[in-house]
Design an enzyme around this catalytic site. Structure first.
Site, mmCIF file in Angstrom:
data_model
loop_
_atom_site.group_PDB
_atom_site.id
_atom_site.type_symbol
_atom_site.label_atom_id
_atom_site.label_comp_id
_atom_site.label_asym_id
_atom_site.label_seq_id
_atom_site.Cartn_x
_atom_site.Cartn_y
_atom_site.Cartn_z
ATOM 1 C CB SER A 1 -0.955 -0.055 1.199
ATOM 2 O OG SER A 1 -1.989 0.875 1.068
ATOM 3 C CG ASP B 1 -5.968 -2.889 -3.906
ATOM 4 O OD1 ASP B 1 -6.564 -2.059 -3.206
ATOM 5 O OD2 ASP B 1 -4.879 -3.397 -3.578
ATOM 6 C CG HIS C 1 -5.448 -2.682 0.343
ATOM 7 N ND1 HIS C 1 -5.042 -2.045 -0.813
ATOM 8 C CD2 HIS C 1 -4.756 -2.098 1.354
ATOM 9 C CE1 HIS C 1 -4.166 -1.117 -0.509
ATOM 10 N NE2 HIS C 1 -3.969 -1.129 0.803
#
Length: 514
Positions: free
Chosen positions: A227, A453, A483
């Site tokens: 991320s 995602d 995610h």
């Protein structure tokens, strides 16, 4: 992170460590040594601080390996490397395999910005057992986070109010109220964290990571970024291309986007995840308890949110589930397909007037523990974002952009658009429109994108590959949901990542896992 403060690439820890609190320690202050010659004093990890999320000390791994923690000294201001220092909290689990097979340390950043790596790594530790055969697994609380000179803004009572506010104003009066409340929060950050605020940019943390590489005794930085951690990894590669070892970027931030483009991309990403959730629920053999068709599911959610704006329902006593908390809870549950069942149950209960599950999901997104204490993830998230990002958006500008955001997502559009005002009155100027991740001369970097995602849409992986530069990055596509890709437990993804990190075998260009 999706909250009333600021949309950005969300911390993996915010969704996958739903109520976890495992951790280690650090501090800050003056130090009279040379940061380049310091020796780390590794000890058993203590229980986490409130800023790290609270809870008990991390349990040993299944084979009995204990988590160890240490403090690394780093310059407060990297332009004055001989000046004041801060402490950076580190955690590690030593390699399990033979000493002559050990490659070095593998440093993790799980995202945010604002997520505590010292908390997250033990929570995910068993997932990386294969990698630990040849690496010491290492993570850290980035500066401004957890025990690493944490940014402090408002107290727990004030944060309860902050996260309950109407984050999608419909009238001029509501806009003024949102702006005033945002300024109150930002002023508190400046008052309580004035010393650290100018020094929490991603470039500062990247320099900390290169110092960490040196102090850990590694010639190259072997890195696993997830991320926001992919942005951090890209910035590190730009600053120190010759020091990159084997690096993996998973759940990839688009480094070419400014904050507005990023928020708009998240609106599309969360809408796609919601569409997939609704389709999944209504396609099962058993009846979907929250709607007969995908459109019916989404329409009922929209009606619930509209009703909550007028009249909240009981949440976690004594707090009520507001529209803002409900949107946040829904977004939280879309980070992983494993949480879809909680979203179904939470919506079913909310339709019956009980908002507890959705509020607990929202609390987990915002770093609120069951005892009412908040970690500093939200405060650090805003501080790092506003230090990194140059644009400052006004209410008038946001209002002019609402049609495009609503078109991207009828459910999340307003919420993410209004989140752009959070840096409007920030005390520290932002660095740039977007990060520079060009890294000519870097070793190969494996970039993993997930087509489903919600927080870091799939298109960002290709943009990262292009921005890193020709011949640097290799892209791997995962056709999945949630995610990130590696922690989806997909065997194809894990095999490709493990093969690269353990044996240096780069996947074929444009490889696909499903």
């Amino acid at each position: 992170m999706v909250n009333p403060s600021r949309p950005r690439a969300a911390a993996l820890t915010a969704s996958a460590v739903l109520l976890a609190a495992l951790l280690a320690g650090c501090g800050d202050g003056s130090w009279d040594g040379d940061v380049m010659t310091q020796k780390l004093d590794w000890k058993d990890c203590p229980a986490p601080s409130e800023a790290e999320g609270g809870g008990g000390a991390p349990s040993p791994l299944p084979n009995g390996t204990r988590w160890q923690c240490a403090t690394m000294r780093a310059p407060l201001d990297w332009s004055k490397p001989k000046g004041d220092t801060i402490g950076i909290a580190l955690i590690r689990a030593k390699a399990s395999g033979p000493a002559d097979q050990r490659i070095g340390s593998l440093v993790f950043n799980f995202g945010g910005p604002g997520g505590s790596g010292v908390t997250a790594l033990p929570a995910f530790g068993e997932d990386y057992a294969a990698l630990r055969t040849r690496y010491d697994l290492v993570s850290f609380d980035p500066r401004g986070v957890g025990r690493s000179a944490p940014v402090e803004c408002e107290n727990d009572t004030q944060l309860d109010e902050y996260f309950q506010q109407d984050a999608t104003p419909d009238t001029p009066a509501e806009q003024v109220q949102l702006l005033d409340r945002t300024k109150q929060f930002n002023d508190a950050c400046e008052k309580n964290s004035k010393k650290i605020l100018p020094h929490v940019r991603t470039t500062d943390t990247a320099r900390d990571m290169d110092l960490m590489r040196h102090v850990l005794g590694d010639a190259k930085l072997n890195y696993f970024g997830i991320s926001y951690g992919t942005e951090l990894g890209g910035v590190y590669a730009h600053l120190f291309p010759k020091n990159v070892g084997r690096a993996v970027l998973d759940a990839v931030v688009d480094p070419t986007q400014d904050p507005e483009q990023g928020a708009l991309g998240q609106a599309r990403g969360f809408q796609l995840a919601l569409d997939n959730f609704a389709e999944d629920c209504t396609s099962k053999v058993t009846d979907c308890p929250i709607g007969d068709t995908p459109e019916d599911v989404k329409n009922r959610i929209a009606t619930l949110l509209k009703d909550l704006e007028k009249k909240p329902i009981p949440g976690v006593y004594p707090r009520e589930l507001t529209q803002t908390a409900a949107i946040n809870g829904i977004a939280q549950s879309l980070y992983s397909k494993d949480f879809w069942e909680y979203l179904t149950e939470g919506l079913e209960q909310a339709y019956d007037g009980d908002g507890k599950i959705l509020m607990l999901l929202s609390d987990s997104m915002n770093g609120r523990s069951e005892n009412g204490e908040y970690s500093n993830i939200a405060s650090a998230n805003i501080a790092i974002n506003c230090s990194d990002e140059k644009p400052r958006y006004t209410a008038d500008y946001v209002e002019s952009r609402l049609p495009e955001f609503r078109d991207a997502s009828p459910l999340f559009g307003d919420f993410l658009a209004w989140g752009m005002i959070s840096c409007h009155d920030w005390a520290v100027p932002g660095a740039a429109d977007h990060p520079d991740v060009s890294a000519p001369g870097s070793a190969p970097i494996l970039v993993v994108g997930n087509t489903g995602d919600p927080a870091t849409p799939y298109e960002g992986a290709r943009k990262m590959v292009e921005a890193l530069g020709k011949g640097v990055a290799v892209e791997l596509t995962y056709k999945g949901q949630g995610h990130g890709a590696y922690d989806s437990k997909n065997k194809c993804v894990q095999a490709a990542v493990n093969s690269y990190l353990l044996d240096g075998k780069v996947p074929e260009p444009d490889a696909v896992c499903s």
